[in-house]
Design a protein around this motif. Structure first.
Motif, mmCIF file in Angstrom:
data_model
loop_
_atom_site.group_PDB
_atom_site.id
_atom_site.type_symbol
_atom_site.label_atom_id
_atom_site.label_comp_id
_atom_site.label_asym_id
_atom_site.label_seq_id
_atom_site.Cartn_x
_atom_site.Cartn_y
_atom_site.Cartn_z
ATOM 1 N N LEU A 262 0.856 -1.182 0.000
ATOM 2 C CA LEU A 262 0.000 0.000 0.000
ATOM 3 C C LEU A 262 0.895 1.235 0.000
ATOM 4 N N LEU A 263 0.897 1.984 -1.112
ATOM 5 C CA LEU A 263 1.769 3.143 -1.283
ATOM 6 C C LEU A 263 0.944 4.419 -1.077
ATOM 7 N N LEU A 264 1.216 5.112 0.043
ATOM 8 C CA LEU A 264 0.448 6.312 0.400
ATOM 9 C C LEU A 264 1.366 7.375 0.992
ATOM 10 N N PRO A 265 0.963 8.659 0.918
ATOM 11 C CA PRO A 265 1.734 9.710 1.596
ATOM 12 C C PRO A 265 1.436 9.684 3.095
ATOM 13 N N ILE A 366 9.203 6.653 -6.388
ATOM 14 C CA ILE A 366 8.315 5.538 -6.709
ATOM 15 C C ILE A 366 9.070 4.332 -7.271
ATOM 16 N N PRO A 367 10.035 4.492 -8.186
ATOM 17 C CA PRO A 367 10.743 3.294 -8.685
ATOM 18 C C PRO A 367 11.415 2.508 -7.559
ATOM 19 N N ALA A 368 11.983 3.227 -6.587
ATOM 20 C CA ALA A 368 12.640 2.537 -5.473
ATOM 21 C C ALA A 368 11.625 1.812 -4.607
ATOM 22 N N LEU A 369 10.449 2.419 -4.399
ATOM 23 C CA LEU A 369 9.411 1.762 -3.599
ATOM 24 C C LEU A 369 8.883 0.522 -4.302
ATOM 25 N N THR A 379 2.549 -9.116 -4.244
ATOM 26 C CA THR A 379 1.931 -9.611 -5.478
ATOM 27 C C THR A 379 1.035 -8.563 -6.114
ATOM 28 N N LEU A 380 0.751 -7.482 -5.372
ATOM 29 C CA LEU A 380 -0.106 -6.418 -5.886
ATOM 30 C C LEU A 380 0.247 -5.116 -5.178
ATOM 31 N N VAL A 381 0.227 -4.014 -5.932
ATOM 32 C CA VAL A 381 0.498 -2.689 -5.382
ATOM 33 C C VAL A 381 -0.777 -1.866 -5.450
ATOM 34 N N VAL A 382 -1.137 -1.216 -4.352
ATOM 35 C CA VAL A 382 -2.250 -0.269 -4.323
ATOM 36 C C VAL A 382 -1.659 1.105 -4.047
ATOM 37 N N GLY A 383 -1.856 2.056 -4.966
ATOM 38 C CA GLY A 383 -1.268 3.379 -4.879
ATOM 39 C C GLY A 383 -0.298 3.565 -6.034
ATOM 40 N N PRO A 384 0.359 4.709 -6.094
ATOM 41 C CA PRO A 384 0.323 5.842 -5.184
ATOM 42 C C PRO A 384 -0.937 6.695 -5.350
ATOM 43 N N LEU A 385 -1.010 7.782 -4.554
ATOM 44 C CA LEU A 385 -2.185 8.645 -4.528
ATOM 45 C C LEU A 385 -1.999 9.940 -5.304
ATOM 46 N N GLN A 389 2.973 11.401 -9.050
ATOM 47 C CA GLN A 389 3.560 10.077 -8.837
ATOM 48 C C GLN A 389 2.876 9.027 -9.712
ATOM 49 N N VAL A 390 1.565 9.169 -9.905
ATOM 50 C CA VAL A 390 0.853 8.244 -10.787
ATOM 51 C C VAL A 390 1.290 8.453 -12.235
ATOM 52 N N THR A 391 1.504 9.698 -12.618
ATOM 53 C CA THR A 391 1.996 9.981 -13.965
ATOM 54 C C THR A 391 3.367 9.351 -14.179
ATOM 55 N N ALA A 392 4.234 9.459 -13.168
ATOM 56 C CA ALA A 392 5.560 8.833 -13.265
ATOM 57 C C ALA A 392 5.449 7.317 -13.307
ATOM 58 N N LEU A 393 4.457 6.784 -12.600
ATOM 59 C CA LEU A 393 4.271 5.336 -12.550
ATOM 60 C C LEU A 393 4.007 4.759 -13.940
ATOM 61 N N SER A 394 3.269 5.511 -14.769
ATOM 62 C CA SER A 394 2.893 4.996 -16.087
ATOM 63 C C SER A 394 4.099 4.809 -16.999
ATOM 64 N N THR A 395 5.238 5.425 -16.657
ATOM 65 C CA THR A 395 6.445 5.267 -17.469
ATOM 66 C C THR A 395 7.389 4.210 -16.906
ATOM 67 N N GLU A 396 7.050 3.660 -15.743
ATOM 68 C CA GLU A 396 7.908 2.649 -15.126
ATOM 69 C C GLU A 396 7.600 1.262 -15.697
ATOM 70 N N GLN A 397 8.632 0.443 -15.762
ATOM 71 C CA GLN A 397 8.483 -0.931 -16.190
ATOM 72 C C GLN A 397 8.473 -1.819 -14.947
ATOM 73 N N THR A 398 7.304 -2.347 -14.602
ATOM 74 C CA THR A 398 7.196 -3.228 -13.445
ATOM 75 C C THR A 398 6.299 -4.409 -13.805
ATOM 76 N N SER A 399 6.649 -5.551 -13.273
ATOM 77 C CA SER A 399 5.844 -6.754 -13.518
ATOM 78 C C SER A 399 4.710 -6.884 -12.512
ATOM 79 N N LEU A 400 4.673 -6.010 -11.500
ATOM 80 C CA LEU A 400 3.630 -6.077 -10.482
ATOM 81 C C LEU A 400 2.319 -5.508 -11.012
ATOM 82 N N ASN A 401 1.222 -6.105 -10.590
ATOM 83 C CA ASN A 401 -0.077 -5.504 -10.853
ATOM 84 C C ASN A 401 -0.247 -4.293 -9.941
#
Length: 682
Positions: A262-265, A366-369, A379-385, A389-401
């Motif tokens: 759970l990724l939250l501020p 976010i990449p480090a988290l 097995t699953l990530v909920v967040g960020p908020l 950070q969500v915009t940055a997330l869309s450019t990251e390559q992660t195998s996690l849902n």
């Protein structure tokens, strides 16, 4: 042996005959040919070939050549030439086959010209029984094209009639489109369908829809229901080849959600928002958030005297209706943070073996988290908020849902393992457009805050309004509370008119060639000059304002209405906060507004628990509800991604996902009536 004289004589007799035969052959090659293809056939030649033959014909064959040429011109996307040729056809003297082809071509031409309403009208007048098999295929496809994807019973019947004429991929596409149209029909339309005695295929499709609606929340039950349906309707085309969406259900494999990150501020200006979401998430994980119960009339709770009534900045990280971005959150003064927000307790052990570990998004990038969460076995990530950070997330390559708790501002979400769940005001505006359109309104006026926030809401509303078949949407930008108060002191009303909202992409200022700038042509909104429609044409007003602002605006709106039929007034959840007394509720008489089910009274016990926890701060109650729904969405993540049409009845709305896995919320609507709040009957 014959003499040479005799040979020459016989040869001389043959020469004239050969010359005559050659002349006759030459003449026959120049004469107009009859088409080898019937006008009722597909036609495989080029448009230029058919046009040349039509020019050389002056007999009854000319109309056939022209009809074949028009068909080929449309096939080659030469629309203007097709229109010219169709206009040159003789108005009289066509036989029945030629006349029917002319009418079919007319419908196809109207589609090519994007005049879909006229195409639909023209096609509906044709007698399909007189068409050949090839013409029937074109006719049904023309009907489908004219519908522009708007689900209806005629569209469904067109797909069903087209199906036997198709093979291969086109046949599978037909089944998929039939199912999509079926699932998009409203319950009212489905319940009102009168099935003809010979419509066995339609009956089968409707029964399949019933099985889907009754069992879609349980994959195992749905599999059994589909298999049972296949046995009861063995001759239905879908029984032999299931639509792709249903086939995915049969092959559905749930993903693992045993370990959730759970990724939250949990520090900084947005900590209060992260804490509220975390508390809701933990409550759901521990079984403390009960399922919603049927809606009851709502009694607005009174503000607790001890509560801190300092308002939360509505344009901060989380407005009364939505998270926005972290930039404005950082600018929110500390005094704007409600003192009543209690710190989130340490995560407790969930009762269903789901392990939740919380990460502070202000502690690391976010990449480090994400890397840390994966190393910790998530097995699953909920967040960020926060939006950036969500915009940055869309450019990251992660195998996690990942279930992100916001949505990028401009990027188109298309990541195969990311879903987006946000309490955005834009999403609420889209829901409002659907609700107001369903009430048969034609000319809505939006009263929104001046600036980017109001512009985004207006654009979202107008875009959805036009998708629902509406036309012009007007926008009037409103000033601050101080501006409104000054206007009241002057004794004036509000001008019920505005400028049209343009949903078209922004046009460049112009093109510069050789140092000279040639301006772009004006947009429709610019052509109107800013003056829009008067109050006499507006039949719906959608207000996005705080509770204090609405208290000033509603009487001014009533004062400005001088028409016999008064426009209906609607508001967003931004105006619904605790503490509104009976005078306010009476002043709002007739006004409709939307809010999350938890605050609309679907679960009074949970509402009382949440409002008590956050001392009637509805902004934080909404985030608490978001945390509850985030947990439930996380536990159904694979269904959301793999099962089209999957829905959850949540505390923030009826939740469903589009093809990009953006979660949409359908909200309940309430109305002030004689000092009370009652559900709006749709």
């Amino acid at each position: 042996m014959p003499s040479s004289t005799t040979f020459r004589t016989r040869t001389g007799r043959l020469i004239p005959a050969i010359i005559v035969a050659m002349l006759l052959a030459s003449c026959s090659s120049q004469a107009p040919q009859s088409p080898k293809e019937s006008v009722q056939d597909a036609g495989t030649g080029s448009a230029d070939y058919y046009l040349k033959q039509a020019q050389q014909s002056s007999d009854d064959n000319k109309a056939n050549w022209q009809l074949l040429a028009i068909h080929a011109l449309l096939r080659e996307n030469r629309v203007s030439e097709a229109a010219t040729q169709l206009g040159q056809l003789p108005q009289q003297g066509l036989n029945n086959a030629q006349f029917m082809e002319q009418q079919l071509l007319n419908g196809e031409l109207l589609n090519a010209q994007k005049n879909y309403p006229a195409a639909n009208t023209a096609l509906s007048k044709l007698d399909v029984d007189n068409f050949s098999a090839e013409q029937k295929g074109r006719y049904y496809q023309a009907l489908i094209t004219a519908s522009q994807g708007h689900a209806s019973l005629p569209l469904l019947r067109a797909y069903i009639a087209q199906e036997p004429l198709l093979q291969g991929k086109a046949h599978q596409d037909n089944l998929d489109a039939t199912w999509l149209a079926l699932t998009q029909l409203s319950p009212q339309v489905v319940n009102g369908i009168a099935i003809n005695a010979n419509e066995n295929v339609l009956q089968g499709w409707l029964d399949l829809l019933n099985q889907w609606q009754a069992n879609k929340q349980d994959p195992d039950r749905l599999k059994a229901a589909i298999q049972d349906w296949q046995q009861r309707y063995p001759y239905n085309p879908a029984a032999k080849t299931l639509p792709t969406a249903l086939n995915n259900v049969l092959n559905f494999k749930p993903g693992s959600t045993e370990r959730v990150a759970l990724l939250l501020p949990l520090s900084g200006a947005a900590q209060v928002y992260g804490n509220a979401i975390q508390q809701g998430f933990n409550a759901a994980a521990n079984g403390q958030a009960n399922a919603p119960t049927p809606a009851q009339p709502v009694t607005a709770p009174q503000a607790t005297p001890a509560a801190d009534t300092t308002p939360v900045d509505p344009n901060a990280a989380v407005s009364p209706s939505a998270p926005a971005d972290n930039t404005s959150a950082a600018q929110t003064p500390a005094t704007a943070t409600p003192a009543v927000a209690t710190p989130a307790p340490a995560p407790s052990t969930p009762s269903n073996n789901v392990q939740v570990k919380v990460y502070d998004t202000n502690s690391q990038p976010i990449p480090a988290l994400l890397a840390q969460a994966q190393q910790d076995g998530a097995t699953l990530v909920v967040g960020p908020l926060l939006k950036d950070q969500v915009t940055a997330l869309s450019t990251e390559q992660t195998s996690l849902n990942v279930l992100a708790l916001n949505q990028p501002q401009n990027a188109t979400p298309n990541s195969p393992n990311i879903c987006y769940f946000a309490l955005s005001p834009e999403d609420e505006a889209r829901d409002a457009a659907r609700h107001i359109r369903a009430q048969q309104k034609q000319m809505p006026l939006l009263m929104v805050p001046r600036g980017d926030f109001g512009d985004r809401i207006a654009l979202a509303f107008a875009d959805e309004w036009q998708k629902e078949g509406g036309q012009t949407v007007l926008k009037q930008s409103m000033g601050s509370y101080a501006d409104l108060k000054a206007q009241v002191s002057r004794g004036g009303g509000l001008r019920l008119s505005g400028t049209p909202v343009s949903t078209a992409p922004a046009q460049p200022a112009g093109v510069t060639i050789g140092g000279i700038t040639i301006p772009s042509p004006p947009t429709d909104a610019q052509v109107t000059g800013g003056s829009a429609e008067s109050a006499g044409n507006v039949d719906a007003i959608y207000v996005v304002a705080t509770q204090d602002e609405l208290a000033l605006m509603k009487p001014m709106i009533d004062l400005s209405i001088n028409t016999r039929v008064k426009p209906s007034i609607y508001a967003s959840s931004r105006s619904y906060q605790a503490g509104a007394g009976p005078d306010y509720r009476l002043e709002m008489e007739g006004l409709q507004f939307s809010d999350i089910p938890l605050l609309a009274g679907t679960n009074p016990a949970l509402m009382q628990q949440a409002t008590g926890k956050f001392r009637n701060d509805y902004s934080l109650v909404r985030l608490y509800a978001m945390g509850i729904d985030a947990y439930n969405l996380a536990n159904h993540f694979t269904q959301i991604r793999q099962v089209p049409g999957f829905q959850l009845s949540g505390t923030t709305g009826n939740l469903s996902a589009n093809s990009n896995c953006v979660i949409h919320r359908q909200l309940p609507w309430l109305q002030y009536r004689q000092g009370s709040l009652v559900p709006v009957s749709s």
